[in-house]
Design an enzyme around this catalytic site. Structure first.
Site, PDB file in Angstrom:
ATOM      1  N   ASP A  24      46.597  41.594  33.100  1.00 18.93           N
ATOM      2  CA  ASP A  24      47.391  40.852  34.064  1.00 18.93           C
ATOM      3  C   ASP A  24      48.774  40.437  33.592  1.00 18.93           C
ATOM      4  O   ASP A  24      49.159  39.274  33.712  1.00 18.93           O
ATOM      5  CB  ASP A  24      46.613  39.626  34.539  1.00 18.93           C
ATOM      6  CG  ASP A  24      46.894  39.334  36.013  1.00 18.93           C
ATOM      7  OD1 ASP A  24      47.049  40.286  36.777  1.00 18.93           O
ATOM      8  OD2 ASP A  24      46.974  38.151  36.387  1.00 18.93           O
ATOM      9  N   HIS A  53      44.516  34.734  37.521  1.00 22.54           N
ATOM     10  CA  HIS A  53      45.264  35.319  36.412  1.00 22.54           C
ATOM     11  C   HIS A  53      44.390  35.597  35.195  1.00 22.54           C
ATOM     12  O   HIS A  53      44.543  36.611  34.522  1.00 22.54           O
ATOM     13  CB  HIS A  53      46.405  34.351  36.053  1.00 22.54           C
ATOM     14  CG  HIS A  53      47.263  34.787  34.921  1.00 22.54           C
ATOM     15  ND1 HIS A  53      47.696  36.084  34.753  1.00 22.54           N
ATOM     16  CD2 HIS A  53      47.800  34.074  33.880  1.00 22.54           C
ATOM     17  CE1 HIS A  53      48.455  36.159  33.669  1.00 22.54           C
ATOM     18  NE2 HIS A  53      48.525  34.950  33.132  1.00 22.54           N
ATOM     19  N   SER A  58      48.121  38.302  29.309  1.00 23.23           N
ATOM     20  CA  SER A  58      49.403  37.658  29.582  1.00 23.23           C
ATOM     21  C   SER A  58      50.294  37.673  28.342  1.00 23.23           C
ATOM     22  O   SER A  58      50.630  38.739  27.854  1.00 23.23           O
ATOM     23  CB  SER A  58      49.148  36.244  30.107  1.00 23.23           C
ATOM     24  OG  SER A  58      50.271  35.749  30.795  1.00 23.23           O
TER      25      SER A  58
END
Length: 349
Positions: free
Chosen positions: A181, A308, A156
């Site tokens: 992700d 996530h 991320s």
């Protein structure tokens, strides 16, 4: 939020449904002794020490500043898998996976500024430029002028840092890039919702155990083993409120959010090293990445049945993907030997 927000940087700490505690700092965590196994609900969510997965921890001081970055390290041989966590997480986000990766490579997981046990003069300067400089400085202090082969792994927000470091070519020994992700289009589209998501999280926790429980039952993390070691490092104890709160003040860093992700796809595609993109869903590719993927510019893997935080939810699968990537690209002095996976330089018997 829609299903596509699953990968979203906004969902760094995504769990709005269940309300239980989830904030405490590393100092609070390190003061807690290991507890014996028990069927008691509280013990089920009790913290686990970092030493169950990493071999050692170190504080890295940056010359010319008062900044001290905390790193966790595992393994003794092979290339260095240098891990960068997402916003609101810590280096311990990679704990369970590191325990497996260290059999094939070295692992370094860094607490970025404003996170975990790192202490910096400006905790709120999460600009992409500053975080990239932090990573380069830590690598320099760890390895000097002759660093080993490095594979940058970023989740991320940490994925955007990894991409920018790779694109800027500031690490001469960079040999691979693993992005977890995060995709430019989805990330930028989600920024409008980020403050609301942060505000809707449970903000105060009576105990670290309640914070761990909140993260798992609320859905932000799906692996209890990982949550027990990673969540405590995302919290700190607030004496005035007599409870645990989030250690990272993400809501005060909004001015930097867009800079994390603008131009990310082009930078990723232009990074001059082998690269792999791990996604929790297929709806995340923007146009530039879709074209690049069709042209074979990078490898993409959609990891099913995960949220996530892929590295936390399915650490074994994540570790296999990372070591397999290293092996296929023969990263390191001799690559990494994976049973059943023949290196191209080796003829078949």
């Amino acid at each position: 939020m829609d299903s596509s927000s699953n990968l979203n940087p906004v969902r760094e700490d995504n769990s709005e449904e269940y309300r239980v505690p989830r904030e405490a700092t590393a100092s609070a965590f390190s003061a807690r002794p290991l507890r014996p196994p028990s069927t008691n609900s509280s013990d089920k969510y009790s913290p686990v020490e970092w030493s169950s997965y990493f071999d050692k921890e170190e504080d890295i001081s940056v010359p010319g500043s008062n900044d001290v970055f905390h790193v966790y390290m595992a393994g003794t041989e092979g290339p260095v898998v240098f891990c960068l966590h997402g916003g609101g997480y810590s280096g311990l986000s990679f704990s369970v996976a590191a325990n497996q990766i260290k059999e094939k490579a070295r692992v370094v997981a860094m607490d970025l500024r404003g996170h975990g046990k790192s202490v910096t003069e400006n905790e709120l300067d999460l600009s992409i430029e500053t975080m990239c400089n932090d990573v380069s400085a830590v690598v320099k202090e760890l390895y000097g002028d002759s660093p080993p082969a490095i594979v940058l792994v970023g989740h991320s927000m940490g994925g955007s840092v990894a991409v920018h470091v790779a694109a800027n070519k500031t690490l001469p020994s960079l040999a691979g890039l693993v992005v977890v992700d995060v995709v430019e289009g989805t990330a930028i589209a989600s920024l409008i919702h980020m403050q609301k998501i942060l505000a809707n999280r449970m903000q105060h926790f009576p105990s670290v155990e309640k914070a761990v429980e909140y993260s798992v039952r609320g859905g932000s993390l799906r692996n209890l083993d990982s949550a027990r070691v990673s969540v405590p490092s995302t919290l700190k104890y607030d004496d005035s409120k007599q409870c645990y709160v989030y250690r990272t003040r993400l809501d005060e860093t909004e001015q930097y959010w867009r800079g994390w992700y603008e131009g990310l796809s082009d930078k990723f595609l232009s990074s001059p090293v082998p690269k792999i993109l791990l996604l929790a869903g297929t709806d995340r590719l923007d146009r530039a990445l879709t074209i690049g993927q069709m042209q074979g510019k990078f490898q993409m893997v959609v990891v099913r049945h995960t949220g996530h935080a892929i590295q936390e939810d399915v650490p074994d699968e994540f570790a296999n993907l990372v070591t397999g990537f290293i092996s296929r690209n023969r990263i390191g002095p001799h690559g990494v030997e994976i049973p059943g996976l023949l290196r191209r330089s080796q003829p078949k018997p």
